[in-house]
Design a protein around this motif. Structure first.
Motif, PDB file in Angstrom:
ATOM      1  N   GLU A   1     -39.344 -71.422  86.054  1.00 12.59           N
ATOM      2  CA  GLU A   1     -38.900 -72.791  86.288  1.00 12.59           C
ATOM      3  C   GLU A   1     -39.539 -73.347  87.558  1.00 12.59           C
ATOM      4  N   ALA A   2     -39.597 -72.528  88.612  1.00 10.61           N
ATOM      5  CA  ALA A   2     -40.197 -72.979  89.867  1.00 10.61           C
ATOM      6  C   ALA A   2     -41.690 -73.243  89.696  1.00 10.61           C
ATOM      7  N   ALA A   3     -42.378 -72.333  88.986  1.00 13.62           N
ATOM      8  CA  ALA A   3     -43.807 -72.515  88.755  1.00 13.62           C
ATOM      9  C   ALA A   3     -44.065 -73.742  87.882  1.00 13.62           C
ATOM     10  N   HIS A   4     -43.195 -73.952  86.898  1.00 16.98           N
ATOM     11  CA  HIS A   4     -43.362 -75.108  86.015  1.00 16.98           C
ATOM     12  C   HIS A   4     -43.129 -76.406  86.786  1.00 16.98           C
ATOM     13  N   CYS A   5     -42.191 -76.362  87.737  1.00 19.09           N
ATOM     14  CA  CYS A   5     -41.949 -77.533  88.580  1.00 19.09           C
ATOM     15  C   CYS A   5     -43.190 -77.851  89.414  1.00 19.09           C
ATOM     16  N   SER A   6     -43.833 -76.813  89.940  1.00 11.89           N
ATOM     17  CA  SER A   6     -45.074 -77.019  90.697  1.00 11.89           C
ATOM     18  C   SER A   6     -46.157 -77.610  89.809  1.00 11.89           C
ATOM     19  N   LEU A   7     -46.230 -77.120  88.572  1.00 13.10           N
ATOM     20  CA  LEU A   7     -47.223 -77.635  87.629  1.00 13.10           C
ATOM     21  C   LEU A   7     -46.973 -79.112  87.336  1.00 13.10           C
ATOM     22  N   LYS A   8     -45.720 -79.491  87.143  1.00 11.48           N
ATOM     23  CA  LYS A   8     -45.410 -80.889  86.845  1.00 11.48           C
ATOM     24  C   LYS A   8     -45.727 -81.798  88.031  1.00 11.48           C
TER      25      LYS A   8
END
Length: 235
Positions: A179-186
């Motif tokens: 979730e944290a990595a996906h937030c960075s991606l977004k």
């Protein structure tokens, strides 16, 4: 030309550095037109092709209770142990508790006894913990049916401590890292309206920054001396 909405998926691995700090890094990105089993199968098959040896494939996979994704994991990585995210399970149980359990003052007691079931570290003691949950929640049978039918009966081996601690998961029992990595991606993508070239360039920049950070952490680990040997033996 019609526009198709795609959902970026970030696939992560976890490793241990010499200084024993967990490092998460992305190994693949995929754009999914829909979250269906056949599409998950394609994505996981492509991920499997990235591994040099069959015996180096993932041994543990953590995900949410997505039936299509779990089915695809079983087919592509049949030897992998599929864990369910404990954070999202607790969140769902807590929301259901607030809906079905009254008065409000009993919520903490219900969640505490639920936590004792999830944290049960001995298989033989599991049924006793479940019995205690049934006793405490006896005024709210619908809630008991929910936790039993949705989580404990079909999936206890995927999130209850007594079972998941039989596999090496390196402390990863939630999908919070993803979730944290996906937030960075977004944050890098900014919005969902970019074309393929924009997504490619943005993700490439993100990977370069991530790679540089990992190389820097390796160099630091070569020079920084930890104090782990001062810990009492076998503590």
């Amino acid at each position: 030309m019609t526009k198709t909405s795609v959902k970026p998926r970030n696939i992560l691995l976890t490793m241990k550095e010499r200084n024993e700090k967990n490092v998460t890094f992305s190994v693949a990105f995929c754009l999914l037109v829909a979250e269906k089993e056949n599409i998950f199968l394609w994505a996981l098959d492509k991920l499997k092709e990235l591994f040099f040896r069959v015996d180096s494939c993932p041994r543990v996979v953590v995900c949410d209770r997505d039936v299509a994704l779990m089915s695809a994991i079983r087919m592509v990585f049949p030897k992998a142990y599929n864990l369910l995210c404990r954070f999202h399970i607790d969140k769902n149980v807590k929301e259901k508790c607030k809906m079905l359990v009254h008065p409000r003052e009993t919520w903490d007691q219900v969640m505490e006894v639920w936590g004792s079931v999830v944290d049960c570290d001995i298989v033989e003691a599991f049924e006793d913990r479940v019995h205690a949950l049934r006793v405490v929640c006896s005024p709210w049978p619908v809630f008991v049916d929910y936790v039993m039918d949705t989580w404990l009966r079909p999936h206890k081996e995927k999130f209850v401590k007594a079972w998941i601690d039989k596999v090496t998961h390196l402390g990863n029992t939630t999908s919070n890292r993803v979730e944290a990595a996906h937030c960075s991606l977004k944050r890098v993508l900014q919005n969902s309206m970019g074309d393929l070239c924009f997504c490619w360039d943005s993700i490439n920049k993100m990977i370069i920054l991530q790679h540089n950070a990992i190389k820097a952490s390796f160099q630091k680990s070569l020079h920084v001396v930890g104090h782990r040997f001062k810990v009492t033996a076998y503590k």
